[in-house]
Design a protein around this motif. Structure first.
Motif, mmCIF file in Angstrom:
data_model
loop_
_atom_site.group_PDB
_atom_site.id
_atom_site.type_symbol
_atom_site.label_atom_id
_atom_site.label_comp_id
_atom_site.label_asym_id
_atom_site.label_seq_id
_atom_site.Cartn_x
_atom_site.Cartn_y
_atom_site.Cartn_z
ATOM 1 N N LYS A 1 0.862 -1.183 0.000
ATOM 2 C CA LYS A 1 0.000 0.000 0.000
ATOM 3 C C LYS A 1 0.900 1.235 0.000
ATOM 4 N N VAL A 2 0.833 1.995 -1.088
ATOM 5 C CA VAL A 2 1.769 3.087 -1.355
ATOM 6 C C VAL A 2 1.107 4.443 -1.172
ATOM 7 N N MET A 3 1.842 5.357 -0.541
ATOM 8 C CA MET A 3 1.473 6.765 -0.555
ATOM 9 C C MET A 3 2.577 7.520 -1.286
ATOM 10 N N THR A 4 2.200 8.445 -2.163
ATOM 11 C CA THR A 4 3.178 9.317 -2.809
ATOM 12 C C THR A 4 2.635 10.735 -2.874
ATOM 13 N N PRO A 5 3.465 11.729 -2.560
ATOM 14 C CA PRO A 5 3.017 13.112 -2.722
ATOM 15 C C PRO A 5 3.146 13.581 -4.167
ATOM 16 N N VAL B 1 4.518 1.672 2.432
ATOM 17 C CA VAL B 1 5.704 2.332 1.898
ATOM 18 C C VAL B 1 5.325 3.704 1.348
ATOM 19 N N VAL B 2 6.305 4.613 1.372
ATOM 20 C CA VAL B 2 6.165 5.929 0.752
ATOM 21 C C VAL B 2 7.164 6.010 -0.395
ATOM 22 N N ILE B 3 6.716 6.506 -1.545
ATOM 23 C CA ILE B 3 7.609 6.720 -2.682
ATOM 24 C C ILE B 3 7.560 8.190 -3.045
ATOM 25 N N ASP B 4 8.709 8.849 -2.990
ATOM 26 C CA ASP B 4 8.762 10.281 -3.281
ATOM 27 C C ASP B 4 9.974 10.582 -4.148
ATOM 28 N N ASN B 5 10.353 11.844 -4.234
ATOM 29 C CA ASN B 5 11.607 12.246 -4.853
ATOM 30 C C ASN B 5 12.203 13.394 -4.044
ATOM 31 N N SER B 6 13.323 13.925 -4.493
ATOM 32 C CA SER B 6 14.071 14.892 -3.682
ATOM 33 C C SER B 6 13.289 16.168 -3.401
#
Length: 316
Positions: free
Chosen positions: A41-45, A103-108
């Motif tokens: 289960k993913v959260m991404t901004p 899990v969280v998937i983001d970038n810089s």
């Protein structure tokens, strides 16, 4: 308006009022035809990561700025089951705390948010190119990394293979419709006099390259793949270059442009008659296509160009 302004556009606006409340609705697990394994289960901004996950068949459980995604990104469509956690740059901590996530998937760009995630695993993945001239190969490893982050590496590889074929086929269809159009300049309006022109380090470069088209730009792009230009700068474009205007662009702005002496002298018109004896310069208007969604944006761009209606002179 800079891209930073766009990214922060909704920080003062409310989140999607129609999104279901995480506390009152049970989240169903998503499965994929590529694997029997239940994905995390993913959260991404980030819109780009969300778009790629959706396109791969594994939508995030939660994301930021869901309502404005529809305006600036458009496709792939967000499932109704994906929660809106508020603005991308500053999500709602209370809502976030109620989510059941793996899990969280983001970038810089969203590194400042990472303390909010507590003990959740975090994968930071950049769906952009660091090359001066972006290539398809620049986006392979980030896409595969995204697949590994959700335990679906084969789904990511399949998505890459299918996407490349679809983009090539879209190019073939475009050439059949407009055999004389070879060069495109891609811009987006901030107002009647200020534009951003997408350059060779943007994802428009590898997408057009795969379609057998040439991207025209005046200079190298910034870290987001574009350069700011003025309306009059479009006079530098050769007559055999077709101008691609990416939405959003309001009706009022169109009216103001049509009344602009500079726009008229440039020879463009959104209302050009393709059967007129004296045609205006080649122009097309595309629905919103986000420049930071990696292969997902390339797919959308190729599909929209394949189906675009070019007005003005297409016998370049």
């Amino acid at each position: 308006m800079s891209l930073c302004s766009v990214l922060l556009l909704s920080s003062c606006r409310s989140s999607d009022a129609t999104s279901p409340s995480p506390a009152s609705e049970t989240q169903t697990n998503l499965t994929s035809p590529h694997s029997k394994q239940t994905p995390p289960k993913v959260m991404t901004p980030d819109w780009g990561i969300a778009a790629t996950l959706i396109a791969m068949g594994y939508p995030p459980v939660a994301m930021g700025d869901k309502p404005f995604y529809r305006e600036w990104v458009g496709k792939p469509l967000i499932p109704a089951t994906t929660y809106d956690v508020g603005t991308r740059y500053q999500p709602n901590p209370e809502m976030f705390s109620q989510l059941d996530l793996d899990v969280v998937i983001d970038n810089s760009f969203y590194k400042h948010l990472q303390p909010m995630y507590g003990d959740l695993p975090i994968h930071s993945i950049e769906l952009t190119s660091s090359s001066k001239i972006a290539t398809w190969e620049d986006f392979i490893e980030p896409t595969l990394a995204l697949g590994r982050a959700i335990d679906q590496p084969q789904a990511a590889q399949t998505y890459l293979d299918e996407s490349k074929n679809q983009i090539i086929q879209a190019g073939q269809t475009f050439h059949k419709r407009y055999p004389h159009v070879k060069k495109l300049a891609v811009v987006q309006f901030a107002d009647t006099n200020n534009l951003r022109m997408f350059s060779y380090n943007s994802l428009f470069q590898p997408a057009l390259d795969a379609m057998g088209l040439e991207l025209i730009a005046f200079d190298d792009g910034n870290q987001w793949g574009f350069m700011p230009i003025m309306l009059g700068d479009l006079a530098q474009l050769d007559e055999d270059t077709c101008l691609v205007v990416v939405e959003p662009i309001g009706d009022l702005l169109k009216v103001e442009l049509e009344a602009s002496l500079v726009w008229q002298r440039l020879g463009y018109s959104f209302d050009a008659n393709p059967n007129a004896a004296n045609k205006n310069r080649c122009l097309t208007l595309l629905p919103a296509t986000w420049n930071n969604s990696g292969v997902a944006s390339m797919n959308v761009l190729a599909d929209r160009l394949m189906n675009a209606t070019l007005v003005g002179n297409t016998d370049l």
